[in-house]
Scaffold this active site. Structure first.
Site, mmCIF file in Angstrom:
data_model
loop_
_atom_site.group_PDB
_atom_site.id
_atom_site.type_symbol
_atom_site.label_atom_id
_atom_site.label_comp_id
_atom_site.label_asym_id
_atom_site.label_seq_id
_atom_site.Cartn_x
_atom_site.Cartn_y
_atom_site.Cartn_z
ATOM 1 N N SER A 93 0.805 -1.219 0.000
ATOM 2 C CA SER A 93 0.000 0.000 0.000
ATOM 3 C C SER A 93 0.844 1.279 0.000
ATOM 4 O O SER A 93 0.315 2.361 -0.163
ATOM 5 C CB SER A 93 -0.960 0.011 1.191
ATOM 6 N N LYS A 128 0.476 4.264 6.895
ATOM 7 C CA LYS A 128 -0.162 5.139 5.900
ATOM 8 C C LYS A 128 0.342 6.565 6.078
ATOM 9 O O LYS A 128 0.941 6.914 7.094
ATOM 10 C CB LYS A 128 -1.694 5.120 6.080
#
Lengths: 201, 201
Positions: free
Chosen positions: B119, B156
DNA sequence: ATTAGTACTGTAATTATATACAGTATATAG
DNA sequence: CTATATACTGTATATAATTACAGTACTAAT
């Protein structure tokens, strides 16, 4: 640097292990006691001899003022910009060094090279990253190598390696493959990339 | 181990850098001179205080007999898969540890976290990479954070951080932003990403 | 109110340490 | 044959360094 005699080496080792154990060098008396000398002057004279041969420095007037002149250059250099023409590991290219004992990555690493440009972003190698380079590791097809083409140092993926055709690939869609004929252009594979470090994300 | 005062810490740092520079600890007089004391006894008393707090040992009668009590012996854990439910630093998550003294990156790093998934590939963070995480560093908007959402740990970019709206972004075009309402979903920012390590490229 | 901790100055004594000087003995190189 | 290096003993001394003692002043806790 001349060689030490057996006795002198014994004394140098004693100094090293004293520092290892306690954190500071021994006094002349400490040395004399450890080796059974009856006079601290025996130690003094050995120290002078060892200093003369360049293995230690003695600070005059300071107690325990023995400085090890560590010849053991097992530091890993960090290479910044590589000046065109010279070898990668030339003095002027070394940004700083880190002791090998602090290296938690592979100990095959001969030096770290600071990455310039964005030609390898697709494999997660970014500008200013440090790549760990092994000089000895045999460069494999498909691995990332440090190559020198006509005195220009670059990091690329090795795609093909033949006598008259070498292909290096930039891992960035905006760049195209580099095709080299080693009989025309000078090409040296300087090493293989075995690790990556990124500081201050 | 009690905390040192500002002055005491200054003296401890002086001792450390003296050892770093010369290879042996300073004398009381050295310390006094460096910090501008007019009496070596000022240094003596500070040393006694620092010893009392456990940071050094003083060998009586020995010149420069200051031994650093290595407090910095806390290893940096490398966290593999984080088991759901428990804290990140739980025993069972620790893949291995590395001595802090071997860490050549920032010493703000509290642990290394092995990255799972793709990701964050667009900012060069790949599966199996190790990211250095600082627990204390204040997470800034735009920085890469380790977040725990309903007991799921993820890495993230922090895009927005308000009382009732937090946005985390996967740096990969194939993923969309994660919008969280902290009053509904449990969210903890575990730390900030300050470094990256990649072994065996 | 008093004790304990921090942060120093100032003096002085004791001991730790470096280091010079005077020797003895053996080995090696020019 | 004579320097020069190695490898010590033995003594002595100046100085480097620790460390005790006597103060002053401020702060925080009991």
């Amino acid at each position: 640097m001349k060689n030490l005699t057996k006795r002198q080496e014994e004394i140098l080792n004693l100094i090293k292990s004293h520092i290892q154990d306690l954190g500071f060098p021994p006094t002349r008396a400490d040395i004399a006691k450890s080796l059974g000398f009856k006079s601290p002057n025996a130690a003094e004279q050995h120290l002078r001899a060892i200093e003369k041969k360049g293995f230690i420095s003695i600070l005059s007037g300071a107690s325990r003022g023995i400085i090890l002149n560590d010849t053991a250059n097992d530091d890993i250099p960090i290479i910044g910009l590589v000046a065109a023409g010279g070898p990668i590991l030339a003095e002027e290219n070394i940004e700083k060094t880190i002791p090998r004992s602090n290296n938690l990555l592979s100990n095959e690493i001969d030096y770290y090279l600071r990455v310039k440009g964005d030609s390898m972003v697709d494999v997660g190698i970014f500008e200013e990253d440090l790549i760990g380079v092994s000089k000895t590791l045999n460069p494999k097809i498909g691995s990332i190598v440090v190559a020198r083409i006509n005195n220009e140092v670059t990091v690329k993926t090795l795609i093909e390696f033949n006598q008259n055709k070498v292909i290096l690939r930039a891992e960035n869609k905006n760049y195209s493959d580099i095709k080299i004929n080693p009989s025309i252009d000078e090409l040296v594979i300087e090493g293989s990339c075995v690790a990556l470090l990124r500081e201050s994300i």
